[in-house]
Motif scaffolding. Structure first.
Motif, PDB file in Angstrom:
ATOM      1  N   TYR A  98       0.825  -1.206   0.000  1.00  0.00           N
ATOM      2  CA  TYR A  98       0.000   0.000   0.000  1.00  0.00           C
ATOM      3  C   TYR A  98       0.863   1.261   0.000  1.00  0.00           C
ATOM      4  CZ  TYR A  98      -3.652   3.279   1.368  1.00  0.00           C
ATOM      5  OH  TYR A  98      -4.505   4.338   1.409  1.00  0.00           O
ATOM      6  N   HIS A  99       0.197   2.399  -0.101  1.00  0.00           N
ATOM      7  CA  HIS A  99       0.827   3.705  -0.217  1.00  0.00           C
ATOM      8  C   HIS A  99       1.811   3.978   0.921  1.00  0.00           C
ATOM      9  CE1 HIS A  99       1.062   7.793  -1.773  1.00  0.00           C
ATOM     10  NE2 HIS A  99       0.830   8.283  -0.568  1.00  0.00           N
ATOM     11  N   ASP A 100       1.471   3.564   2.133  1.00  0.00           N
ATOM     12  CA  ASP A 100       2.350   3.853   3.276  1.00  0.00           C
ATOM     13  C   ASP A 100       3.223   2.666   3.659  1.00  0.00           C
ATOM     14  OD1 ASP A 100       0.529   2.149   4.357  1.00  0.00           O
ATOM     15  OD2 ASP A 100       0.092   3.355   6.133  1.00  0.00           O
ATOM     16  N   GLY A 101       3.282   1.662   2.796  1.00  0.00           N
ATOM     17  CA  GLY A 101       4.163   0.523   3.035  1.00  0.00           C
ATOM     18  C   GLY A 101       3.495  -0.694   3.654  1.00  0.00           C
ATOM     19  N   TYR A 124      -7.717  -9.780  -1.360  1.00  0.00           N
ATOM     20  CA  TYR A 124      -6.518  -9.374  -0.623  1.00  0.00           C
ATOM     21  C   TYR A 124      -6.922  -8.382   0.468  1.00  0.00           C
ATOM     22  CZ  TYR A 124      -3.787 -11.350  -4.477  1.00  0.00           C
ATOM     23  OH  TYR A 124      -3.240 -12.201  -5.415  1.00  0.00           O
ATOM     24  N   GLY A 125      -6.199  -8.412   1.578  1.00  0.00           N
ATOM     25  CA  GLY A 125      -6.542  -7.514   2.671  1.00  0.00           C
ATOM     26  C   GLY A 125      -5.354  -7.156   3.538  1.00  0.00           C
ATOM     27  N   CYS A 126      -5.499  -6.019   4.213  1.00  0.00           N
ATOM     28  CA  CYS A 126      -4.479  -5.569   5.162  1.00  0.00           C
ATOM     29  C   CYS A 126      -4.884  -6.024   6.564  1.00  0.00           C
ATOM     30  CB  CYS A 126      -4.361  -4.047   5.104  1.00  0.00           C
ATOM     31  SG  CYS A 126      -3.160  -3.354   6.264  1.00  0.00           S
ATOM     32  N   ALA A 127      -3.947  -6.559   7.308  1.00  0.00           N
ATOM     33  CA  ALA A 127      -4.253  -7.097   8.636  1.00  0.00           C
ATOM     34  C   ALA A 127      -4.585  -6.004   9.640  1.00  0.00           C
ATOM     35  CB  ALA A 127      -3.073  -7.933   9.143  1.00  0.00           C
ATOM     36  N   ASP A 128      -3.996  -4.823   9.474  1.00  0.00           N
ATOM     37  CA  ASP A 128      -4.230  -3.758  10.454  1.00  0.00           C
ATOM     38  C   ASP A 128      -4.051  -2.391   9.780  1.00  0.00           C
ATOM     39  OD1 ASP A 128      -4.562  -2.219  12.683  1.00  0.00           O
ATOM     40  OD2 ASP A 128      -2.604  -2.694  13.574  1.00  0.00           O
ATOM     41  N   CYS A 129      -5.153  -1.661   9.664  1.00  0.00           N
ATOM     42  CA  CYS A 129      -5.111  -0.317   9.060  1.00  0.00           C
ATOM     43  C   CYS A 129      -5.218   0.783  10.120  1.00  0.00           C
ATOM     44  CB  CYS A 129      -6.252  -0.144   8.054  1.00  0.00           C
ATOM     45  SG  CYS A 129      -6.054  -1.123   6.543  1.00  0.00           S
ATOM     46  N   SER A 130      -5.112   0.401  11.379  1.00  0.00           N
ATOM     47  CA  SER A 130      -5.248   1.398  12.451  1.00  0.00           C
ATOM     48  C   SER A 130      -4.141   2.442  12.341  1.00  0.00           C
ATOM     49  CB  SER A 130      -5.181   0.715  13.824  1.00  0.00           C
ATOM     50  OG  SER A 130      -3.955   0.020  13.984  1.00  0.00           O
ATOM     51  N   GLY A 131      -4.527   3.681  12.543  1.00  0.00           N
ATOM     52  CA  GLY A 131      -3.564   4.773  12.493  1.00  0.00           C
ATOM     53  C   GLY A 131      -3.217   5.250  11.100  1.00  0.00           C
ATOM     54  N   CYS A 132      -3.795   4.653  10.084  1.00  0.00           N
ATOM     55  CA  CYS A 132      -3.487   5.069   8.716  1.00  0.00           C
ATOM     56  C   CYS A 132      -4.201   6.383   8.401  1.00  0.00           C
ATOM     57  CB  CYS A 132      -3.920   3.987   7.711  1.00  0.00           C
ATOM     58  SG  CYS A 132      -3.590   4.438   5.993  1.00  0.00           S
ATOM     59  N   GLU A 133      -3.447   7.360   7.923  1.00  0.00           N
ATOM     60  CA  GLU A 133      -4.002   8.674   7.636  1.00  0.00           C
ATOM     61  C   GLU A 133      -4.620   8.767   6.237  1.00  0.00           C
ATOM     62  OE1 GLU A 133       0.217  10.677   6.165  1.00  0.00           O
ATOM     63  OE2 GLU A 133      -0.611  11.185   8.143  1.00  0.00           O
ATOM     64  N   HIS A 134      -4.568   7.653   5.478  1.00  0.00           N
ATOM     65  CA  HIS A 134      -5.061   7.670   4.100  1.00  0.00           C
ATOM     66  C   HIS A 134      -6.394   6.945   3.945  1.00  0.00           C
ATOM     67  CE1 HIS A 134      -1.133   9.174   2.970  1.00  0.00           C
ATOM     68  NE2 HIS A 134      -0.557   8.121   3.546  1.00  0.00           N
ATOM     69  N   LYS A 135      -7.049   6.623   5.044  1.00  0.00           N
ATOM     70  CA  LYS A 135      -8.286   5.846   4.965  1.00  0.00           C
ATOM     71  C   LYS A 135      -9.362   6.523   4.120  1.00  0.00           C
ATOM     72  CE  LYS A 135      -8.285   2.901   9.075  1.00  0.00           C
ATOM     73  NZ  LYS A 135      -9.046   2.530  10.305  1.00  0.00           N
ATOM     74  N   ALA A 136      -9.471   7.822   4.223  1.00  0.00           N
ATOM     75  CA  ALA A 136     -10.516   8.544   3.495  1.00  0.00           C
ATOM     76  C   ALA A 136     -10.351   8.408   1.987  1.00  0.00           C
ATOM     77  CB  ALA A 136     -10.503  10.020   3.893  1.00  0.00           C
ATOM     78  N   LYS A 137      -9.112   8.295   1.532  1.00  0.00           N
ATOM     79  CA  LYS A 137      -8.847   8.153   0.102  1.00  0.00           C
ATOM     80  C   LYS A 137      -8.819   6.691  -0.340  1.00  0.00           C
ATOM     81  CE  LYS A 137      -6.006  12.347  -0.248  1.00  0.00           C
ATOM     82  NZ  LYS A 137      -4.671  12.888  -0.637  1.00  0.00           N
ATOM     83  N   CYS A 138      -8.693   5.800   0.620  1.00  0.00           N
ATOM     84  CA  CYS A 138      -8.483   4.383   0.296  1.00  0.00           C
ATOM     85  C   CYS A 138      -9.739   3.544   0.431  1.00  0.00           C
ATOM     86  CB  CYS A 138      -7.388   3.828   1.194  1.00  0.00           C
ATOM     87  SG  CYS A 138      -7.094   2.060   0.993  1.00  0.00           S
ATOM     88  N   ALA A 144     -15.622   8.301   9.064  1.00  0.00           N
ATOM     89  CA  ALA A 144     -14.633   8.422  10.149  1.00  0.00           C
ATOM     90  C   ALA A 144     -15.165   7.943  11.487  1.00  0.00           C
ATOM     91  CB  ALA A 144     -14.160   9.871  10.250  1.00  0.00           C
ATOM     92  N   GLU A 145     -16.482   8.068  11.726  1.00  0.00           N
ATOM     93  CA  GLU A 145     -17.050   7.665  13.007  1.00  0.00           C
ATOM     94  C   GLU A 145     -17.350   6.176  13.067  1.00  0.00           C
ATOM     95  OE1 GLU A 145     -20.476  10.041  13.687  1.00  0.00           O
ATOM     96  OE2 GLU A 145     -19.361  11.941  13.840  1.00  0.00           O
ATOM     97  N   LYS A 146     -17.845   5.609  11.978  1.00  0.00           N
ATOM     98  CA  LYS A 146     -18.271   4.210  11.976  1.00  0.00           C
ATOM     99  C   LYS A 146     -17.181   3.230  11.552  1.00  0.00           C
ATOM    100  CE  LYS A 146     -23.072   5.441  10.888  1.00  0.00           C
ATOM    101  NZ  LYS A 146     -24.201   5.230   9.926  1.00  0.00           N
ATOM    102  N   ASP A 147     -16.195   3.708  10.772  1.00  0.00           N
ATOM    103  CA  ASP A 147     -15.229   2.783  10.172  1.00  0.00           C
ATOM    104  C   ASP A 147     -13.829   2.897  10.769  1.00  0.00           C
ATOM    105  OD1 ASP A 147     -17.242   1.993   8.430  1.00  0.00           O
ATOM    106  OD2 ASP A 147     -16.731   3.516   6.942  1.00  0.00           O
ATOM    107  N   THR A 148     -13.743   3.257  12.031  1.00  0.00           N
ATOM    108  CA  THR A 148     -12.418   3.416  12.654  1.00  0.00           C
ATOM    109  C   THR A 148     -11.634   2.103  12.694  1.00  0.00           C
ATOM    110  OG1 THR A 148     -13.466   3.121  14.831  1.00  0.00           O
ATOM    111  CG2 THR A 148     -13.093   5.390  14.061  1.00  0.00           C
ATOM    112  N   GLY A 149     -12.345   0.995  12.862  1.00  0.00           N
ATOM    113  CA  GLY A 149     -11.660  -0.301  12.934  1.00  0.00           C
ATOM    114  C   GLY A 149     -11.678  -1.085  11.626  1.00  0.00           C
ATOM    115  N   LYS A 150     -12.103  -0.432  10.555  1.00  0.00           N
ATOM    116  CA  LYS A 150     -12.213  -1.111   9.260  1.00  0.00           C
ATOM    117  C   LYS A 150     -10.850  -1.226   8.582  1.00  0.00           C
ATOM    118  CE  LYS A 150     -14.982  -0.973   5.020  1.00  0.00           C
ATOM    119  NZ  LYS A 150     -16.026  -0.204   4.272  1.00  0.00           N
ATOM    120  N   ASN A 151     -10.570  -2.402   8.013  1.00  0.00           N
ATOM    121  CA  ASN A 151      -9.315  -2.637   7.310  1.00  0.00           C
ATOM    122  C   ASN A 151      -9.543  -2.728   5.800  1.00  0.00           C
ATOM    123  OD1 ASN A 151      -7.812  -2.777   9.729  1.00  0.00           O
ATOM    124  ND2 ASN A 151      -8.304  -4.961   9.956  1.00  0.00           N
ATOM    125  N   LYS A 152      -8.508  -2.444   5.043  1.00  0.00           N
ATOM    126  CA  LYS A 152      -8.579  -2.451   3.589  1.00  0.00           C
ATOM    127  C   LYS A 152      -8.715  -3.868   3.052  1.00  0.00           C
ATOM    128  CE  LYS A 152      -7.981  -1.031  -0.713  1.00  0.00           C
ATOM    129  NZ  LYS A 152      -8.989  -0.230  -1.448  1.00  0.00           N
TER     130      LYS A 152
END
Length: 247
Positions: A98-101, A124-138, A144-152
């Motif tokens: 992904y964009h941030d590695g 395909y999926g990412c195991a942990d997207c927590s703390g990723c600042e690109h979620k809104a674009k990805c 932001a309120e409902k998908d805080t724990g959502k992974n790519k």
């Protein structure tokens, strides 16, 4: 020159992509040969159609649905799409970066059946997207309120993507550009000519058999007329667009 040599009455099915294979099969049965290439607009672009062409060794010059979108900056800079991610292989496993590695590894294989055809998707999926600042674009429709724990997670139909890239490369070639120019003249022009100049807007009969015969008679007459005009140099074979000199 745009002669009509094969057509089919498709009944109530108005979707273009379901009409390609029946017409090609009819052409093969009628003339005893398989076409070398097919040029068509994006309405005929489907995995089933492109796979049929490849299996029958027919070159595809079919425009993709996202042909125009591929030219945009938004398409090239969409960080959430697999085609803008890097890939690596470790111990025979393909995974995306992904964009941030962060890495997206293969999770499972899914299938989907539609109109008797089965598509296969690799998930395909990412195991942990927590703390990723690109979620809104990805993430799709990210909240932001409902998908805080959502992974790519992304699904890729690898066969479909490969077929699309092959067809896209063909239509971008010099021959592909010429084929599309000819198609726009030989296909779109006659439709307008038939409806406006010949005032053929409605069939006079019902049932597929009668409609087929009516259009067959019309097509024969139109072909004879066009051939007559060609013999008398009223129309000429299209050899491609010529550059006009500025006045």
């Amino acid at each position: 020159m745009g002669y009509k040599e094969c057509f089919e009455i498709m009944g109530n099915d108005r979707t273009d992509y379901n009409t390609l294979i029946p017409v090609l099969e009819k052409h093969k049965n009628a003339f005893g040969e398989i076409l070398e290439e097919v040029t068509a607009d994006s309405g005929y672009c489907s995995e089933k159609n492109l796979l049929y062409l490849k299996e029958n060794k027919i070159s595809s010059y079919i425009k993709l649905q996202d042909h125009e979108k591929r030219k945009t900056r938004a398409h090239a800079e969409d960080i959430g799409k697999y085609y803008n991610m890097k890939t690596q292989v470790f111990e025979d496993e393909l995974y995306y970066i992904y964009h941030d590695g962060r890495e997206l590894h293969h999770i499972r294989t899914e299938t989907k059946e539609q109109a008797g055809y089965t598509q296969t998707f690799e998930v395909y999926g990412c195991a942990d997207c927590s703390g990723c600042e690109h979620k809104a674009k990805c993430l799709y429709k990210y909240n932001a309120e409902k998908d805080t724990g959502k992974n790519k997670v992304m699904k890729i139909n690898e066969q479909w993507e490969t077929l699309k890239e092959e067809s896209h490369a063909n239509i971008q070639s010099e021959k592909g550009i010429l084929n599309r120019q000819i198609r726009s003249i030989q296909t779109e022009g006659p439709f307008g000519d038939i409806k406006e100049n010949d005032s053929f807007r409605r069939f006079n009969y019902r049932t597929s058999e009668k409609v087929y015969k009516e259009f067959m008679m019309y097509a024969i007459g139109r072909n004879i007329n066009k051939y007559h005009r060609f013999l008398h140099d009223e129309i000429k074979k299209f050899e491609g667009k010529t550059e006009e000199k500025a006045a």
